[in-house]
Design an enzyme around this catalytic site. Structure first.
Site, PDB file in Angstrom:
ATOM      1  N   TYR A  47       2.765  -2.861 -15.584  1.00 55.16           N
ATOM      2  CA  TYR A  47       2.088  -4.015 -14.988  1.00 55.16           C
ATOM      3  C   TYR A  47       0.929  -4.509 -15.848  1.00 55.16           C
ATOM      4  O   TYR A  47       0.848  -5.685 -16.194  1.00 55.16           O
ATOM      5  CB  TYR A  47       1.593  -3.637 -13.599  1.00 55.16           C
ATOM      6  CG  TYR A  47       0.834  -4.724 -12.887  1.00 55.16           C
ATOM      7  CD1 TYR A  47       1.506  -5.756 -12.238  1.00 55.16           C
ATOM      8  CD2 TYR A  47      -0.557  -4.732 -12.853  1.00 55.16           C
ATOM      9  CE1 TYR A  47       0.815  -6.755 -11.576  1.00 55.16           C
ATOM     10  CE2 TYR A  47      -1.256  -5.723 -12.198  1.00 55.16           C
ATOM     11  CZ  TYR A  47      -0.564  -6.734 -11.560  1.00 55.16           C
ATOM     12  OH  TYR A  47      -1.250  -7.724 -10.911  1.00 55.16           O
TER      13      TYR A  47
ATOM     14  N   HIS B  52      15.489   4.542 -10.486  1.00 53.32           N
ATOM     15  CA  HIS B  52      15.893   5.326  -9.311  1.00 53.32           C
ATOM     16  C   HIS B  52      17.420   5.337  -9.168  1.00 53.32           C
ATOM     17  O   HIS B  52      18.018   6.395  -8.908  1.00 53.32           O
ATOM     18  CB  HIS B  52      15.267   4.745  -8.039  1.00 53.32           C
ATOM     19  CG  HIS B  52      13.858   5.193  -7.790  1.00 53.32           C
ATOM     20  ND1 HIS B  52      12.782   4.661  -8.444  1.00 53.32           N
ATOM     21  CD2 HIS B  52      13.355   6.139  -6.945  1.00 53.32           C
ATOM     22  CE1 HIS B  52      11.678   5.232  -8.021  1.00 53.32           C
ATOM     23  NE2 HIS B  52      11.993   6.149  -7.118  1.00 53.32           N
TER      24      HIS B  52
ATOM     25  N   HIS C 177       3.165   5.963 -10.060  1.00 54.47           N
ATOM     26  CA  HIS C 177       2.526   4.651  -9.926  1.00 54.47           C
ATOM     27  C   HIS C 177       1.535   4.392 -11.055  1.00 54.47           C
ATOM     28  O   HIS C 177       1.465   3.282 -11.597  1.00 54.47           O
ATOM     29  CB  HIS C 177       1.811   4.551  -8.577  1.00 54.47           C
ATOM     30  CG  HIS C 177       0.915   3.355  -8.481  1.00 54.47           C
ATOM     31  ND1 HIS C 177      -0.440   3.409  -8.753  1.00 54.47           N
ATOM     32  CD2 HIS C 177       1.169   2.058  -8.167  1.00 54.47           C
ATOM     33  CE1 HIS C 177      -0.969   2.210  -8.613  1.00 54.47           C
ATOM     34  NE2 HIS C 177      -0.015   1.379  -8.258  1.00 54.47           N
TER      35      HIS C 177
ATOM     36  N   ASN D 285       0.826  -1.210   0.000  1.00 51.94           N
ATOM     37  CA  ASN D 285       0.000   0.000   0.000  1.00 51.94           C
ATOM     38  C   ASN D 285       0.857   1.256   0.000  1.00 51.94           C
ATOM     39  O   ASN D 285       0.514   2.256  -0.644  1.00 51.94           O
ATOM     40  CB  ASN D 285      -0.920  -0.002   1.220  1.00 51.94           C
ATOM     41  CG  ASN D 285      -1.891   1.166   1.201  1.00 51.94           C
ATOM     42  OD1 ASN D 285      -2.797   1.242   0.379  1.00 51.94           O
ATOM     43  ND2 ASN D 285      -1.692   2.111   2.112  1.00 51.94           N
TER      44      ASN D 285
END
Length: 537
Positions: free
Chosen positions: A409, A436, A401, A391
């Site tokens: 995804y 990153h 995201h 979460n």
């Protein structure tokens, strides 16, 4: 401002906010009408507050009014008004739905009890400023207002400006017109596959040169300082993600809709693409929900908060980070001194994390959202309440995201015919960790994969083990402990490596092994602060 006045501003100025759905989350599959879930959630909060002490009566009235408005709402999504419940065609399988909603912190700061936490951070910032002035006056007998570290970090602004301008012009012109040319030829071309493959290969080559190699060459050849490096590299990543989203959302529409004879294929306007390049989202739409006007007072306050965050970060580095990891402090470099340095770096590390979150995900994105009248301000959710790392990763940065979910995804599942869900999640996790680390490597100017190691190992393990089934508050404590230790490790190790790169320069021609081996592992310091070569003993 009284509590009643604050709540009146919260529930009336942001009335459209309570109409928002929780359309976007990480789970795949059918789900019930999310607006009904929101209504049930607000009713639950209303009942809890109603049963609490009398001081929350204004909040009770505000929640009650919002529940009544929510039950009769017709929210605006993707620039169009829809009925109360989201139809099946608007669910997650059909893409992200944009709505008119404010950022969570903007809502929370209207409540005096939450706003006090914000005031506490302001008080700490003022203490930092005061301590700097007092210490400088005591040590040097005068007020010294020097921000040499800040000026160094943002050095060579003209190089950054022209590099950004070139990347922006390329991103605006080349992907748009190449896709427009492909769209004009696609339905009349004899070999549609050959046209698509040729256009794709040519565009990939151009993207690799202009948005791939060119930014790296700029930061390395010009030896840009760290903040300037991060600006160029992060904008490189942003332009790549933006241009990919534009092509990914536009090409399927062109392929599905065959124009009538004599008509040209419908193609997005340049103005919609230009707006997308600046608006705070990475998912392309031809139109978004828009606010009626710009709140210039909000813009001014937000700019002030961004500048304050910049100086806040400066004081944290100067007062809390540098004294812990300088060569004068750590000598010699031992396991004991390193462990102590990690724990001393936990406080500044978590403060920098919160500061980056507030400065970028709240202030910076809301600034552009307000200037462009972009109405969907859900750039993050209440990640601080997470009891699972799954979460936390979903709610920390909604903007990134969403891009990873829809183009990573979900596309992976589509290619695998909805098989290998764990592999899809892990692959997206690895890509995120690699990007990153890429930004950190070029931003700092050395390879030290601390971020990748923490993200790809501990982060991945926690993501698959501490899942959404964990609802106990204990797991919220576990999450915060992991964040505290992780930030302390990153701040400490990256800082040690930064000083080792300065004080232990290479003696000759560096080999590939020396370039990828952290220099802080073999560099230590003598009593007088001079660099010597020694192992970590």
């Amino acid at each position: 401002m009284t509590t009643a006045e604050a709540l009146n501003g919260l529930w009336h100025r942001n009335m459209k906010t309570v109409q928002s759905n929780e359309i976007i989350n990480n789970h795949v599959g059918d789900r019930n009408c999310t607006e009904t879930d929101d209504l049930r959630l607000w009713q639950k909060h209303s009942q809890v507050i109603h049963n609490s002490q009398d001081s929350y009566q204004p909040l009770d009235r505000g929640v009650t009014e919002s529940v009544q408005a929510l039950s009769q709402s017709r929210p605006e999504t993707n620039g169009k008004v829809t009925n109360g419940c989201t139809s099946r065609s608007n669910r997650m399988e059909d893409g992200k739905v944009f709505m008119d909603r404010a950022s969570l912190l903007d809502n929370l700061f209207e409540i005096s009890h939450i706003r006090t936490i914000y005031h506490m951070f302001i008080a700490v910032f003022l203490i930092f400023c005061l301590s700097t002035l007092v210490v400088d006056y005591i040590e040097q007998g005068r007020l010294v207002l020097e921000f040499d570290l800040l000026f160094f970090a943002f050095g060579k602004p003209w190089t950054v400006t022209w590099a950004w301008t070139l990347m922006f012009v390329y991103t605006l012109v080349v992907p748009y017109y190449m896709l427009a040319l492909w769209a004009a030829l696609y339905h009349s071309f004899s070999s549609k596959l050959g046209l698509s493959v040729g256009t794709g290969l040519l565009l990939c080559a151009l993207q690799s040169c202009v948005l791939g190699i060119f930014p790296i060459y700029v930061v390395v050849h010009n030896q840009l300082p760290p903040a300037s490096r991060f600006i160029v590299i992060l904008e490189q990543i942003r332009f790549l993600m933006k241009s990919y989203s534009f092509m990914r959302e536009t090409a399927p529409v062109i392929m599905r809709n065959t124009p009538k004879e004599g008509e040209t294929p419908r193609f997005p306007t340049m103005s919609s693409y230009l707006y997308f390049l600046f608006c705070p989202t990475l998912i392309y739409r031809e139109s978004y929900p828009r606010n009626a006007n710009i709140r210039w007072k909000y813009v001014g306050v937000t700019v002030g908060m961004i500048l304050a965050c910049l100086f806040y970060g400066y004081f944290i580095l100067v007062r809390l980070c540098v004294p812990v990891v300088t060569p004068e402090t750590i000598r010699p470099l031992t396991k004991r001194s390193m462990v102590l340095a990690v724990f001393h770096s936990i406080l500044p590390g978590i403060m920098l994390l919160l500061l980056c979150f507030f400065a970028f995900l709240h202030c910076w994105l809301n600034l552009f959202g307000e200037l462009l009248r972009f109405a969907d301000r859900m750039f993050y959710k209440d990640w601080w309440n997470s009891t699972s790392f799954a979460n936390y990763y979903r709610t920390w940065n909604i903007v990134v995201h969403d891009w990873l979910y829809y183009y990573g995804y979900r596309d992976f599942l589509w290619l695998s015919k909805r098989k290998f869900r764990s592999a899809a999640m892990l692959s997206v996790f690895m890509v995120s960790a690699a990007v990153h680390e890429y930004a950190f490597t070029l931003g700092f100017g050395f390879f030290y994969p601390v971020m990748f190691f923490l993200f790809a190992t501990f982060g991945a393990v926690f993501n698959f083990t501490i899942t959404d089934k964990r609802q106990s508050p204990v797991f919220n404590v576990v999450m915060w402990m992991a964040l505290l230790v992780g930030q302390g490790v990153q701040v400490c190790l990256y800082s040690l490596e930064w000083y080792a790169q300065i004080h232990c320069p290479p003696t000759g021609q560096e080999s590939l092994w020396e370039l990828v081996t952290p220099r802080s592992w073999s560099c230590s310091y003598s009593r007088d602060g001079a660099a010597v070569t020694a192992g970590l003993v």
